[in-house]
Design an enzyme around this catalytic site. Structure first.
Site, PDB file in Angstrom:
ATOM      1  N   GLU A 160      14.109  -4.388  -0.529  1.00  0.00           N
ATOM      2  CA  GLU A 160      14.157  -3.145   0.241  1.00  0.00           C
ATOM      3  C   GLU A 160      15.236  -3.206   1.325  1.00  0.00           C
ATOM      4  O   GLU A 160      15.958  -2.249   1.560  1.00  0.00           O
ATOM      5  CB  GLU A 160      12.793  -2.902   0.892  1.00  0.00           C
ATOM      6  CG  GLU A 160      12.667  -1.600   1.633  1.00  0.00           C
ATOM      7  CD  GLU A 160      11.222  -1.330   2.033  1.00  0.00           C
ATOM      8  OE1 GLU A 160      10.445  -2.298   2.159  1.00  0.00           O
ATOM      9  OE2 GLU A 160      10.872  -0.145   2.203  1.00  0.00           O
ATOM     10  N   TRP A 190      16.979  13.008  -0.146  1.00  0.00           N
ATOM     11  CA  TRP A 190      15.771  12.711  -0.928  1.00  0.00           C
ATOM     12  C   TRP A 190      15.472  13.878  -1.879  1.00  0.00           C
ATOM     13  O   TRP A 190      15.486  13.715  -3.098  1.00  0.00           O
ATOM     14  CB  TRP A 190      14.590  12.419   0.013  1.00  0.00           C
ATOM     15  CG  TRP A 190      14.454  10.965   0.339  1.00  0.00           C
ATOM     16  CD1 TRP A 190      13.440  10.149  -0.076  1.00  0.00           C
ATOM     17  CD2 TRP A 190      15.340  10.139   1.105  1.00  0.00           C
ATOM     18  NE1 TRP A 190      13.649   8.869   0.392  1.00  0.00           N
ATOM     19  CE2 TRP A 190      14.801   8.838   1.123  1.00  0.00           C
ATOM     20  CE3 TRP A 190      16.538  10.351   1.773  1.00  0.00           C
ATOM     21  CZ2 TRP A 190      15.417   7.774   1.768  1.00  0.00           C
ATOM     22  CZ3 TRP A 190      17.155   9.298   2.429  1.00  0.00           C
ATOM     23  CH2 TRP A 190      16.610   8.031   2.425  1.00  0.00           C
ATOM     24  N   ASP A 243       0.840  -1.205   0.000  1.00  0.00           N
ATOM     25  CA  ASP A 243       0.000   0.000   0.000  1.00  0.00           C
ATOM     26  C   ASP A 243       0.874   1.253   0.000  1.00  0.00           C
ATOM     27  O   ASP A 243       0.730   2.118   0.836  1.00  0.00           O
ATOM     28  CB  ASP A 243      -0.921  -0.009   1.227  1.00  0.00           C
ATOM     29  CG  ASP A 243      -0.138  -0.141   2.534  1.00  0.00           C
ATOM     30  OD1 ASP A 243       1.101  -0.333   2.482  1.00  0.00           O
ATOM     31  OD2 ASP A 243      -0.754  -0.044   3.606  1.00  0.00           O
ATOM     32  N   GLU A 244       1.788   1.309  -0.956  1.00  0.00           N
ATOM     33  CA  GLU A 244       2.696   2.447  -1.042  1.00  0.00           C
ATOM     34  C   GLU A 244       2.871   2.832  -2.519  1.00  0.00           C
ATOM     35  O   GLU A 244       2.209   3.699  -3.010  1.00  0.00           O
ATOM     36  CB  GLU A 244       4.028   2.102  -0.367  1.00  0.00           C
ATOM     37  CG  GLU A 244       4.866   3.350  -0.152  1.00  0.00           C
ATOM     38  CD  GLU A 244       5.871   3.221   0.993  1.00  0.00           C
ATOM     39  OE1 GLU A 244       5.829   2.235   1.727  1.00  0.00           O
ATOM     40  OE2 GLU A 244       6.691   4.131   1.126  1.00  0.00           O
ATOM     41  N   ASP A 271      14.997   7.247  -3.390  1.00  0.00           N
ATOM     42  CA  ASP A 271      15.199   6.024  -4.159  1.00  0.00           C
ATOM     43  C   ASP A 271      15.516   6.372  -5.611  1.00  0.00           C
ATOM     44  O   ASP A 271      16.378   5.766  -6.250  1.00  0.00           O
ATOM     45  CB  ASP A 271      13.945   5.138  -4.124  1.00  0.00           C
ATOM     46  CG  ASP A 271      13.409   4.910  -2.720  1.00  0.00           C
ATOM     47  OD1 ASP A 271      13.397   5.868  -1.924  1.00  0.00           O
ATOM     48  OD2 ASP A 271      12.993   3.789  -2.415  1.00  0.00           O
TER      49      ASP A 271
HETATM   50  C1  RAM Z   1       9.848   3.663   2.736  1.00  0.00           C
HETATM   51  C2  RAM Z   1      10.490   3.023   1.554  1.00  0.00           C
HETATM   52  C3  RAM Z   1      11.075   4.033   0.617  1.00  0.00           C
HETATM   53  C4  RAM Z   1      11.954   5.011   1.360  1.00  0.00           C
HETATM   54  C5  RAM Z   1      11.198   5.641   2.487  1.00  0.00           C
HETATM   55  C6  RAM Z   1      12.035   6.563   3.326  1.00  0.00           C
HETATM   56  O1  RAM Z   1       8.654   4.205   2.370  1.00  0.00           O
HETATM   57  O2  RAM Z   1      11.503   2.186   2.008  1.00  0.00           O
HETATM   58  O3  RAM Z   1      11.817   3.339  -0.323  1.00  0.00           O
HETATM   59  O4  RAM Z   1      12.460   5.992   0.513  1.00  0.00           O
HETATM   60  O5  RAM Z   1      10.656   4.655   3.323  1.00  0.00           O
END
Ligand code: RAM
Length: 928
Positions: free
Chosen positions: A782, A566, A504-505, A512
């Site tokens: 991940e 980021w 759910d993301e 990234d």
């Molecule tokens: C989570 C995921 C995503 C990352 C953020 C900070 O949502 O791992 O890849 O960039 O955290």
């Protein structure tokens, strides 16, 4: 006198003859494209395009001396009467991204163009084939259509977490044409996602259009040439419409609070009839619609529900009677949301995975293994009984005992349903959702049938870019790593770059993205993909918050704070694209935004000069963090250090970008800023011995300092020693998260620690790249320990098996293992410098379709000799570094090395021979 005259005339004639002979051999330019690699596009987004072409591979063609581009409003005017632009003969080697400088172009305009060049001997080529582009609707004012759709919000259907769901709509409009159609364009988009049909036929094979942009700023529109689908007399335009990103719960807060209402379409069918008349069919209040169609519900996270009992035969055909359907509601096109032609390629079905294995079958269900973690939809072909519901579930990896595991999808239901209307074999492919999976579980099929491998196939979907690079080696696991990297890229390039494609993301995390951009640019032609997303980034960059770049784009979380590492995507990615393509446009487009992001850091500097205080996800998911659970996600490198490092780095890059753009004052200003921040960085975080002051040492603190050039030269040397010590303490494993990992190979390489980098890369134990492969990974994960065969999934709920960040090592495979790098922007100068490590490899090979043509570097060790095959495309030069070679033991194309006009010696020490090469194909051989 007479005699002399005769001599002059004859020599003139013979010279002309000679040069026309030469002309005949000068092959015309090839592979014409505009802007970010578009070939003859219809509905193009940019009225100020750039032009690129390639020189053909041939003995006669080394480089371009001059070029001429001609642009006209009809083919017949080319090449001699170009009415829009004639660049005239330009003495320039530039064969990529030449800016259009002709008459202003307008929406709908179709433009033809052609190019010729003169080679290094000033011989002209023939004119290229004629190419074209046709502009889409560039301004909101071009739209007469209105947003149209049914009010589905009023049904108040609540889904997961009480989010409003919208029943998919079936919309249509019948119309009549007085004569046959000479030409027709359908301009269309949706607040939601759509599939459009004309007279019962599919208009395109695009998936989930229009894709995802910050919808409150800009919605992309599509243009289709539908001339062939229309006829004199009756016609019907029909659209299926679902929530997609716009009105689905993936849009979270924006969906909730900004009251993004029921999905709507916007379409305008513009026709020129054979009798010369024009007609336009638009979406307006005359359209009819129903929600009583077979797709009952559709959600990106939660899946699709299809009930065949609701099928409406021929609903999209001319003959259908829609008198019982409801009239739609309409909404005017607003000035505030820009409608703009899509500036990159749509998502399409790319590949069908058919090699399927049945893992288990029990009374009610069967589990199928597609052998590859993929993104897209299943294609099921299953025997069913009338009234039964087929349930289709997905999973990335099963547990040891084959338990079907879906917990890491978190709240995403990721389940499709099909309700059968009759007995027999049904075929079903969901339309308005996508899943990330390797395993499929079916239940609810005909109990009398024996599950068969043919029941399930996987349709892999991603944005429709072409493959650009290849990497392969003699080592199976390294090849598997390359495969995992490229699958991870494709799986997560679903209209925008997502962090993960399954739970759910599925959001456009900027950190990234900046980490993976260079590797992606080696493997796929993602020039347009990235520049399109950068536009969304700029649109979401906050004016009100000092230039804050959100950590996700589109910013559906309504980010309050920028994160170091980021938001830097705003600076780093344009720079990466420029280096990979040589296209300066991306720097021009991004310059103000990049400066603003640096300004954001400046606004966060409070007490200590040059040291910002702000938010950061830090070195995300570093292995062995000192804190446990969620608290450990940010790793041990302090965020203040990360802010300063990225602040300095982004300021440094802005200074470099300013130089490229000729903005010398800014170049100086940002260089000074970078130096000041670097100085503060060193003083604050490192002692006089170059040691990171914090008790808990981290690899990433040193890596950032070294790679971003933040140390004084003498401190750098000291810091390098501590870095090596840290790596040794980790028993030669990496100790890096999202931010440190991409930098590790670059720093070790620069230090000459190639063997060490190989050692780390070929480690089999956690944390390492091969560890995940040993645990069955077919994509990047991940976490370094997302899954193990023994223990199953990592217990943390945030845990995806398809996350590309750690795939950033892919760049090093190309650049150093195979040895192919762009030395000057866009590969205008190439470096071939492989670093073979015979302990692990006997061969490696990479190729890249550069803006000038294909370049490649392949080496192998055979019978005690080292062989290197190299291809250098026209209009470039290359530095070739041949390892283990001396001038005396080097064979070139089978002969002892001697300098030629194609190959010059740059330097030679007792280990490496460096040559400067002209375009061509070379084989180098040395005895080991
Ligand atoms: C989570 C995921 C995503 C990352 C953020 C900070 O949502 O791992 O890849 O960039 O955290």
């Amino acid at each position: 006198m007479k005699f002399r005259y005769l001599f002059l005339v004859t020599s003139f004639i013979s010279l002309t003859f000679l040069s026309s002979c030469n002309n005949a051999q000068i092959l015309k330019p090839e592979e014409l494209t505009i802007s970010e690699g578009f070939k003859n596009p219809t509905g193009f987004y940019n009225a100020n395009p750039t032009f690129s072409w390639k020189l053909p591979v041939s003995e006669q063609i080394k480089s371009q001396f001059a070029y001429q581009v001609v642009v006209a409003s009809s083919k017949e005017l080319l090449p001699n009467n170009a009415d829009l632009w004639d660049s005239e003969k330009q003495k320039s080697a530039q064969s990529t991204f030449v800016k259009y400088q002709g008459k202003i172009l307008e929406s709908r305009q179709k433009v033809y163009w052609q190019v010729k060049y003169w080679n290094q001997d000033e011989n002209a080529s023939d004119w290229s084939e004629i190419n074209f582009f046709e502009l889409g609707l560039l301004k909101n004012a071009d739209w007469q259509a209105k947003w149209a759709g049914l009010d589905t919000a009023k049904d108040s259907i609540k889904g997961v977490r009480k989010f409003l769901m919208h029943r998919p709509q079936y919309l249509r409009k019948g119309f009549e044409l007085s004569s046959d159609v000479a030409s027709a364009r359908l301009y269309i988009t949706a607040k939601g996602v759509f599939d459009v049909h004309l007279n019962g036929k599919d208009v395109s094979d695009d998936v989930m259009t229009p894709g995802w942009t910050p919808y409150n700023h800009r919605i992309e529109t599509l243009t289709y040439d539908v001339t062939e689908l229309l006829q004199a007399g009756k016609n019907a335009l029909a659209v299926e419409l679902a929530s997609g990103w716009h009105s689905g719960r993936i849009s979270r807060r924006t969906a909730l609070y900004d009251n993004f209402s029921s999905p709507k379409i916007l379409c305008q069918l513009e026709l020129i009839l054979k009798d010369g008349s024009k007609q336009t069919i638009i979406s307006d209040e005359s359209w009819k619609g129903t929600t009583n169609g077979p797709i009952r519900l559709a959600s990106i996270y939660d899946g699709e529900v299809y009930d065949a009992n609701f099928e409406i035969p021929n609903w999209n055909a001319i003959t259908f009677d829609d008198s019982n359907w409801e009239l739609v509601e309409v909404e005017a096109v607003s000035k505030d949301v820009k409608l703009a032609p899509k500036r990159h390629h749509t998502v399409k079905n790319q590949l069908v995975l058919k090699d399927v294995e049945i893992v288990s079958v029990d009374e009610n269900s069967a589990v199928f293994n597609l052998k590859q973690n993929m993104v897209g939809v299943p294609k099921v072909k299953v025997p069913m009984k009338k009234g039964d519901t087929l349930k289709i579930r997905f999973s990335e990896m099963l547990l040891k005992d084959n338990t079907f595991y879906t917990k890491n999808y978190r709240s995403a239901k990721s389940t499709d349903y099909y309700v059968a209307a009759k007995d027999g074999v049904v075929e079903y492919v969901p339309k308005f959702t996508f899943h990330g999976f390797q395993f499929v579980e079916l239940s609810g099929y005909d109990k009398n049938a024996k599950p068969d491998e043919s029941w399930v196939q996987g349709i892999a979907q991603h944005s429709n870019f072409e493959k650009k690079g290849t990497f392969t080696s003699s080592h199976d696991k390294l090849n598997q790593l390359q495969s995992n990297i490229t699958w991870g890229l494709r799986d997560n390039f679903f209209d925008i770059p997502t962090d993960c494609p399954q739970r759910d993301e599925r959001l456009g995390w900027t950190g990234d993205a900046q980490v993976i951009a260079p590797t992606s640019l080696f493997n796929y032609d993602v020039h347009a993909f990235w520049t399109a997303w950068l536009q969304s980034l700029r649109e979401n960059q906050s004016e009100h918050k000092d230039g804050m770049v959100p950590f996700i784009v589109p910013d559906v979380l309504q980010t309050k704070n920028g994160s170091s590492g980021w938001g830097d995507a705003a600076v780093i990615i344009p720079w990466d694209i420029y280096n990979a393509t040589g296209d300066i446009t991306v720097l021009e487009e991004s310059y103000e935004s990049a400066k603003k992001w640096v300004g954001y850091y400046q606004s966060k500097v409070k007490k200590q000069p040059f040291l910002p205080k702000m938010h950061s996800f830090s070195d995300w998911l570093q292995p062995y963090p000192s804190k446990s659970g969620k608290m450990g996600n940010r790793g041990d490198t302090p965020k203040d250090l990360i802010h300063a490092a990225f602040f300095a780095h982004s300021a440094h890059l802005v200074s470099k970008i300013a130089s490229v753009l000729g903005k010398t004052d800014d170049a100086k200003k940002y260089k000074n800023l970078y130096k000041a921040v670097a100085n503060a960085f060193e003083n604050e975080f490192f002692d006089e011995n170059g040691k990171f002051k914090q008790e808990r040492q981290t690899q990433t603190s040193y890596l950032l300092g070294i790679y971003f050039e933040l140390f004084k030269p003498e401190t750098k040397l000291k810091a390098q020693k501590y870095l090596l010590e840290e790596i040794k303490n980790a028993d030669y494993h990496l100790g890096t998260g999202f931010l440190g990992t991409p930098i590790l190979p670059k720093v070790l390489d620069d230090m000459g620690e190639i063997d060490l980098m190989y050692k780390i890369l070929f480690k089999e134990t956690y944390p390492s790249w091969f560890y995940s492969i040993n645990q069955g990974a077919t994509t990047m994960w991940e976490r370094w320990n997302s899954f193990s065969k023994e223990g199953g999934y990592n217990a943390q709920s945030m845990n995806s098996l398809n996350h590309y960040a750690y795939g950033a090592i892919g760049q090093w495979l190309y650049e150093r293992i195979a040895g192919l790098t762009s030395l000057e922007p866009g590969y205008q100068k190439i470096r071939i410098a492989p670093i073979p490590n015979t302990k692990f490899l006997t061969s490696a090979s990479a190729s890249v379709k550069t803006p000038y043509g294909k370049a490649s570097s392949s080496w192998k060790i055979e019978d005690d000799s080292f062989n290197l095959d190299v291809v250098i495309p026209p209009n470039t030069t290359a530095e070739i570094h041949i390892p283990n070679a001396t001038q005396n033991n080097l064979l070139v194309n089978g002969n002892d090395f001697t300098e030629t006009s194609n190959l010059k010696l740059m330097s030679s020490d007792n280990n490496t021979v460096k040559l400067l090469a002209e375009p061509g194909t070379y084989n180098f051989q040395t005895k080991l």
